[in-house]
Design a protein around this motif. Structure first.
Motif, PDB file in Angstrom:
ATOM      1  N   MET A 162       0.832  -1.197   0.000  1.00  0.00           N
ATOM      2  CA  MET A 162       0.000   0.000   0.000  1.00  0.00           C
ATOM      3  C   MET A 162       0.872   1.254   0.000  1.00  0.00           C
ATOM      4  O   MET A 162       2.079   1.202   0.210  1.00  0.00           O
ATOM      5  N   ASP A 163       0.222   2.386  -0.231  1.00  0.00           N
ATOM      6  CA  ASP A 163       0.883   3.694  -0.203  1.00  0.00           C
ATOM      7  C   ASP A 163       2.039   3.788  -1.196  1.00  0.00           C
ATOM      8  O   ASP A 163       3.036   4.479  -0.951  1.00  0.00           O
ATOM      9  N   ASN A 164       1.933   3.060  -2.313  1.00  0.00           N
ATOM     10  CA  ASN A 164       2.957   3.108  -3.364  1.00  0.00           C
ATOM     11  C   ASN A 164       4.340   2.750  -2.840  1.00  0.00           C
ATOM     12  O   ASN A 164       5.355   3.234  -3.353  1.00  0.00           O
ATOM     13  N   THR A 165       4.390   1.896  -1.822  1.00  0.00           N
ATOM     14  CA  THR A 165       5.669   1.550  -1.206  1.00  0.00           C
ATOM     15  C   THR A 165       5.761   0.050  -0.973  1.00  0.00           C
ATOM     16  O   THR A 165       4.859  -0.540  -0.372  1.00  0.00           O
ATOM     17  N   VAL A 166       6.841  -0.557  -1.433  1.00  0.00           N
ATOM     18  CA  VAL A 166       7.118  -1.967  -1.184  1.00  0.00           C
ATOM     19  C   VAL A 166       8.211  -2.048  -0.120  1.00  0.00           C
ATOM     20  O   VAL A 166       9.323  -1.557  -0.330  1.00  0.00           O
ATOM     21  N   VAL A 167       7.872  -2.632   1.041  1.00  0.00           N
ATOM     22  CA  VAL A 167       8.811  -2.742   2.158  1.00  0.00           C
ATOM     23  C   VAL A 167       9.398  -4.155   2.147  1.00  0.00           C
ATOM     24  O   VAL A 167       8.705  -5.133   2.420  1.00  0.00           O
ATOM     25  N   MET A 168      10.680  -4.268   1.824  1.00  0.00           N
ATOM     26  CA  MET A 168      11.325  -5.575   1.686  1.00  0.00           C
ATOM     27  C   MET A 168      11.323  -6.360   2.989  1.00  0.00           C
ATOM     28  O   MET A 168      11.145  -7.586   2.994  1.00  0.00           O
ATOM     29  N   GLU A 169      11.515  -5.684   4.100  1.00  0.00           N
ATOM     30  CA  GLU A 169      11.546  -6.358   5.397  1.00  0.00           C
ATOM     31  C   GLU A 169      10.227  -7.050   5.698  1.00  0.00           C
ATOM     32  O   GLU A 169      10.191  -8.191   6.179  1.00  0.00           O
ATOM     33  N   GLU A 170       9.103  -6.391   5.396  1.00  0.00           N
ATOM     34  CA  GLU A 170       7.782  -6.977   5.626  1.00  0.00           C
ATOM     35  C   GLU A 170       7.594  -8.235   4.788  1.00  0.00           C
ATOM     36  O   GLU A 170       7.045  -9.234   5.261  1.00  0.00           O
ATOM     37  N   ILE A 171       8.050  -8.192   3.550  1.00  0.00           N
ATOM     38  CA  ILE A 171       7.879  -9.342   2.656  1.00  0.00           C
ATOM     39  C   ILE A 171       8.725 -10.515   3.125  1.00  0.00           C
ATOM     40  O   ILE A 171       8.266 -11.665   3.138  1.00  0.00           O
TER      41      ILE A 171
END
Length: 320
Positions: free
Chosen positions: A96-105
């Motif tokens: 969401m929010d046009n942001t990919v968070v690598m740590e979350e994935i």
């Protein structure tokens, strides 16, 4: 849009169980996994990703039965339905929010660790089936250290029409080996986009009425209607509605790392404006769901609506 959601997720399951290089040939005998994939989308209430399940789960996202879905809503619904699909054992992440968070994935995909002992993973009889699939396949996947990732990124690339600054970036996304395509369309028409030629997008159109499909006595399905029997359609990229969802499938951690590197390189391409941001950790300025009194599963539309809605504010147009 519901059918488009099925199409992009079916491609994910094909990559998961049959491999990205698999191709359908009319009349050729197919392996069991192929029919398992088809059974997951057949129009029956107990199929994992049936039109019934998607519509019913959409009620939890604030969409009444028969109401039009946007790409984000379809993505949220598919994420919830995937939790029941133990056969595929997918990790579905919606950025969401046009942001990919690598740590979350990484945390999501590495959440499965080997069982501590036999008692933790009881043996399953070979003839036990769950939703038509052998449950032992799900047990094997639970031993894996990386769950195959389906990454869906809802985006808005303009106000009323697509900003041409994003077009080159969108084209590059189709060329990535992890690409699942794009769901979106144009006003009043939902499409599943699978590639491009020049300044035209190649898409499949789900708006074709066909006879209902029923499994035969052997459990197989007449499968012709599940595949494109004619050349796909084309439309100008400029006609694309700015509200889309981009999909990617990373079967292994190496696939995900390679995807991250490609996205970083794409940000250096001249004339290609990034459609989303790739970061290692969640930025500190991100809103905390607890502050908004929302669960992390809340849809983006609900979140924005509740966060920005206020009956106490009056707006006035100023003449300059």
């Amino acid at each position: 849009m519901l059918r488009c959601g099925q199409m992009i997720f079916a491609q994910a399951l094909v990559c998961r169980h049959l491999g990205r290089d698999w191709r359908w040939i009319k009349g050729k005998r197919q392996m069991d996994n192929y029919f398992n994939v088809l059974n997951a989308f057949i129009d029956k209430k107990d199929s994992y990703y049936s039109i019934h399940q998607i519509a019913q789960m959409g009620v939890g996202e604030g969409k009444s039965i028969g109401q039009w879905y946007g790409p984000n809503t379809v993505a949220q619904v598919l994420k919830k339905l995937a939790t029941f699909d133990t056969w595929s054992s997918l990790a579905v992440h919606i950025a969401m929010d046009n942001t990919v968070v690598m740590e979350e994935i990484r945390q999501l995909c590495q959440s499965n660790f080997p069982c501590a002992g036999a008692a933790a993973c009881p043996a399953v009889e070979s003839d036990v089936l769950y939703n038509g699939y052998p449950e032992e396949a799900g047990v094997r996947d639970r031993l894996s250290l990386w769950k195959p990732l389906v990454l869906l990124i809802p985006l808005r690339l303009g106000l009323t029409e697509i900003n041409e600054a994003y077009i080159e970036t969108l084209k590059h996304c189709f060329m990535m080996p992890q690409s699942l395509g794009v769901i979106g369309g144009k006003p009043n028409s939902a499409h599943y986009f699978i590639g491009y030629v020049g300044e035209e997008l190649i898409y499949l159109d789900p708006h074709t009425t066909q006879p209902a499909v029923e499994p035969n006595d052997s459990g197989c399905l007449p499968d012709e209607s599940f595949h494109c029997q004619h050349p796909p359609c084309r439309m100008s990229i400029a006609e694309l509605d700015p509200s889309i969802a981009v999909g990617f499938f990373c079967n292994t951690e190496e696939d995900f790392n390679d995807w991250c590197q490609q996205i970083k390189k794409l940000s250096l391409v001249r004339g290609a404006l990034p459609m989303f941001e790739l970061v290692e950790r969640q930025p500190s300025h991100f809103s905390n769901p607890d502050v908004l009194n929302l669960t992390p599963d809340s849809s983006d539309a609900d979140r924005l609506e509740r966060f920005f809605d206020s009956e106490d504010e009056d707006f006035e147009i100023l003449s300059l």
